[in-house]
Motif scaffolding. Sequence first.
Motif: not given
Length: 69
Positions: A24, A62-63, A54-60, A66, A22
Amino acid sequence: MSQLHLFDIPNPCLGICQTGDKGYCIGCFRKREERFGWQNLEDAQKLYVMKLCEQRKKRALKKAQEQHD
């Protein structure tokens, strides 16, 4: 007016310094511009970047979860 901080905002670098798919850093989740310009950012900007990371880390995470399920 900028808020005063009693302590410097620490650099979130974890020493991994590799760019993920991504764009990052896979260690601290900052973009290249955020990493290289960290010392020139004002405290409010640093706090904003840390919030984005922190938001990017949470999304990563979560992905990854999944994909694991």
